[in-house]
Design an enzyme around this catalytic site. Structure first.
Site, PDB file in Angstrom:
ATOM      1  N   TYR A 143       0.855  -1.187   0.000  1.00 28.90           N
ATOM      2  CA  TYR A 143       0.000   0.000   0.000  1.00 28.90           C
ATOM      3  C   TYR A 143       0.889   1.234   0.000  1.00 28.90           C
ATOM      4  O   TYR A 143       1.851   1.307   0.768  1.00 28.90           O
ATOM      5  CB  TYR A 143      -0.905   0.003   1.236  1.00 28.90           C
ATOM      6  CG  TYR A 143      -1.812   1.216   1.340  1.00 28.90           C
ATOM      7  CD1 TYR A 143      -2.852   1.414   0.437  1.00 28.90           C
ATOM      8  CD2 TYR A 143      -1.626   2.164   2.350  1.00 28.90           C
ATOM      9  CE1 TYR A 143      -3.687   2.530   0.536  1.00 28.90           C
ATOM     10  CE2 TYR A 143      -2.457   3.279   2.457  1.00 28.90           C
ATOM     11  CZ  TYR A 143      -3.481   3.451   1.545  1.00 28.90           C
ATOM     12  OH  TYR A 143      -4.309   4.550   1.650  1.00 28.90           O
ATOM     13  N   ASP A 237       9.377   2.703  -0.018  1.00 34.57           N
ATOM     14  CA  ASP A 237       8.325   3.360   0.756  1.00 34.57           C
ATOM     15  C   ASP A 237       8.490   2.931   2.209  1.00 34.57           C
ATOM     16  O   ASP A 237       8.106   1.831   2.597  1.00 34.57           O
ATOM     17  CB  ASP A 237       6.939   2.979   0.218  1.00 34.57           C
ATOM     18  CG  ASP A 237       5.822   3.701   0.960  1.00 34.57           C
ATOM     19  OD1 ASP A 237       6.117   4.371   1.978  1.00 34.57           O
ATOM     20  OD2 ASP A 237       4.663   3.584   0.534  1.00 34.57           O
ATOM     21  N   LYS A 265       4.198   8.781   9.161  1.00 36.36           N
ATOM     22  CA  LYS A 265       3.935   8.164  10.470  1.00 36.36           C
ATOM     23  C   LYS A 265       4.897   8.640  11.570  1.00 36.36           C
ATOM     24  O   LYS A 265       4.758   9.776  12.018  1.00 36.36           O
ATOM     25  CB  LYS A 265       3.876   6.646  10.305  1.00 36.36           C
ATOM     26  CG  LYS A 265       2.723   6.308   9.327  1.00 36.36           C
ATOM     27  CD  LYS A 265       2.278   4.883   9.242  1.00 36.36           C
ATOM     28  CE  LYS A 265       0.994   4.818   8.428  1.00 36.36           C
ATOM     29  NZ  LYS A 265       1.004   4.022   7.239  1.00 36.36           N
TER      30      LYS A 265
HETATM   31  C1  PLP Z   1       0.389   4.504   5.832  1.00 35.25           C
HETATM   32  C2  PLP Z   1       1.152   4.303   4.594  1.00 35.25           C
HETATM   33  C3  PLP Z   1       1.027   5.154   3.488  1.00 35.25           C
HETATM   34  C4  PLP Z   1       0.004   6.263   3.434  1.00 35.25           C
HETATM   35  O1  PLP Z   1       0.212   7.222   4.408  1.00 35.25           O
HETATM   36  P1  PLP Z   1      -1.019   8.208   4.796  1.00 35.25           P
HETATM   37  O2  PLP Z   1      -0.395   9.143   5.781  1.00 35.25           O
HETATM   38  O3  PLP Z   1      -2.073   7.324   5.367  1.00 35.25           O
HETATM   39  O4  PLP Z   1      -1.446   8.878   3.559  1.00 35.25           O
HETATM   40  C5  PLP Z   1       1.856   4.968   2.406  1.00 35.25           C
HETATM   41  N1  PLP Z   1       2.753   3.972   2.389  1.00 35.25           N
HETATM   42  C6  PLP Z   1       2.894   3.110   3.417  1.00 35.25           C
HETATM   43  C7  PLP Z   1       3.914   2.035   3.345  1.00 35.25           C
HETATM   44  C8  PLP Z   1       2.081   3.240   4.544  1.00 35.25           C
HETATM   45  O5  PLP Z   1       2.198   2.359   5.540  1.00 35.25           O
END
Ligand code: PLP
Length: 427
Positions: A143, A237, A265
């Site tokens: 994701y 990511d 995060k």
């Molecule tokens: C949470 C997450 C996102 C998206 O971040 P948001 O702040 O929810 O837009 C993208 N990539 C990874 C790997 C994530 O865990």
């Protein structure tokens, strides 16, 4: 037990689609109403009915020091007194940028945004602008936020080009996204064979959004080599794994350098922040230095920067936090595995630093297809039993669990007792 939450939910759904501002919060895959939260302190969460939970979600990762952490709060309050937003440069942005650049060999320069979604969307635009190519490769089960070109699922037949996974995303927007299988280098080679216009490969080097599924080091090495061979940028990511799996994210655990990295995060300390960074040569293509456009009214927000700076400095000062959290995570899943086996329930477990995952599955999980073969019905029942017993696990089999610093051995032992009770009831 959840009377007030039940009422709150009924009211919320009249005004907010599904009653929530992010779909996973609705508990759709496990059933029941989501507890409405009043406050949190440390490892504990309290709902509006007064129930107390041991929280293994921690706002889906950001809160490595737990809820309402005193030091983070102090940093936020001090900065808020000076103003909430200026839309002009502050020293805080450079300070946080410096802290991150010092830690990550792959990052010379970084730009702050407001969410992980925005970080990834911008990094991909930059990769396309830098290479002058349109196609990208992503992996099933990873994701990367909800931007259009990443909301894809595998097309039918042998095609590797994705089709939109959500109405509202034009097929024209996803036709440049190729889908590969996680931990399967042959599937990546197929994508490269299908297009010689691949701008970037984006991957969660430690996948946390199909449950916790780390990429094998050899796979990442081969991926790096393939990208080099094709002049394609590799994007890690690390929105979730950054400052969670290790102080340096996945890059602290495997010796592979991506071209671009995305963060989110933990780097916001609980405030909305995202960031993307990489080699100076690539980052200089970003406006105003270069032609690739990217902007944000609240980007690098001073209050969010202050929260993030406080968190990152503390983590840097005492990286032993990761060993401690990993030991606790291993204690939790080790105990869980033993209890499950005593009750004849197949369970796969995994830990990376403060991240842990478990699948009700009798085979190891290496990709999204494996993850989907888990016993989702059993997971839903298990989740309900745990919520009833005051343990707040993520409400989906395809999510990762998080340990925060205030979550000590005593709370883990309590959790294991509750797991044992739940298993007795369900087995
Ligand atoms: C949470 C997450 C996102 C998206 O971040 P948001 O702040 O929810 O837009 C993208 N990539 C990874 C790997 C994530 O865990």
């Amino acid at each position: 037990m959840l009377e007030k939450s039940q009422q709150a939910y009924q009211e919320a759904i009249q005004y907010i689609p599904g009653g929530v501002d992010s779909p996973v919060r609705a508990f759709k895959s496990v059933g029941g109403v989501p507890p409405f939260i009043e406050r949190g302190k440390g490892a504990l969460l309290y709902d509006i009915d007064g129930n107390e939970y041991i929280d293994y979600v921690q706002s889906w990762g950001p809160l490595i020091f737990g809820h309402a952490d005193e030091e983070t709060l102090q940093a936020v309050c001090d900065q808020a007194q000076k103003g909430l937003s200026f839309g002009a440069p502050t020293l805080l942005e450079t300070a946080l940028a410096k802290e991150i650049v010092e830690l990550f060999d792959s990052v010379d320069k970084i730009r702050f945004v407001n969410s992980g979604t925005e970080a990834v969307m911008s990094a991909i635009r930059l990769a396309r602008g830098f290479t002058g190519r349109d196609d990208i490769i992503k992996f099933e089960g990873c994701y990367h936020g909800h931007s259009d070109s990443l909301l894809v699922s595998a097309g039918s037949g042998a095609a590797t080009f994705g089709t939109p996974s959500s109405p509202g995303v034009p097929a024209d927007f996803t036709k440049h996204t190729l889908l590969a299988r996680y931990n399967d280098i042959e599937s990546v080679k197929k994508c490269f064979a299908a297009s010689d216009e691949i701008a970037c490969v984006i991957i969660e080097p430690i996948a946390g959004n199909m449950g916790l599924v780390p990429a094998k080091e050899e796979f990442l090495q081969e991926l790096r080599a393939l990208c080099d061979e094709h002049g394609t940028l590799l994007i890690f990511d690390e929105v979730m794994s950054g400052f969670r799996a290790h102080l340096k994210g996945a890059q602290g655990l495997v010796d592979i350098k991506p071209d671009l990295v995305t963060f989110g995060k933990v780097i916001g300390g609980g405030m909305p922040v995202g960031a993307f960074g990489g080699r100076a040569e690539i980052m200089s293509h970003l406006s105003p230095e270069g032609p690739v456009y990217q902007a944000g009214t609240l980007s690098g927000n001073p209050v969010a920067m202050a929260a993030g700076l406080s968190a990152i400095r503390r983590l840097k000062k005492d990286p032993s936090i990761y060993n401690i959290l990993e030991t606790r995570a291993k204690g939790l899943v080790g105990g869980f595995k033993k209890i499950a086996s005593d009750h004849g329930i197949p369970l796969q477990v995994e830990v990376r630093g403060s991240m842990f995952g478990f699948f009700f599955n009798d085979k190891p999980v290496e990709n999204f297809d494996d993850a989907k073969r888990s016993d989702l019905e059993f997971f839903a029942k298990f989740h309900q039993e745990m919520i009833k017993r005051g343990v707040y696990f993520a409400c989906s089999q395809f999510e990762t669990g998080f340990i925060c610093t205030p979550l000590d051995e005593k709370l883990i032992d309590m959790t294991l007792e509750k797991i044992d009770e739940a298993m007795k009831k369900l087995a």
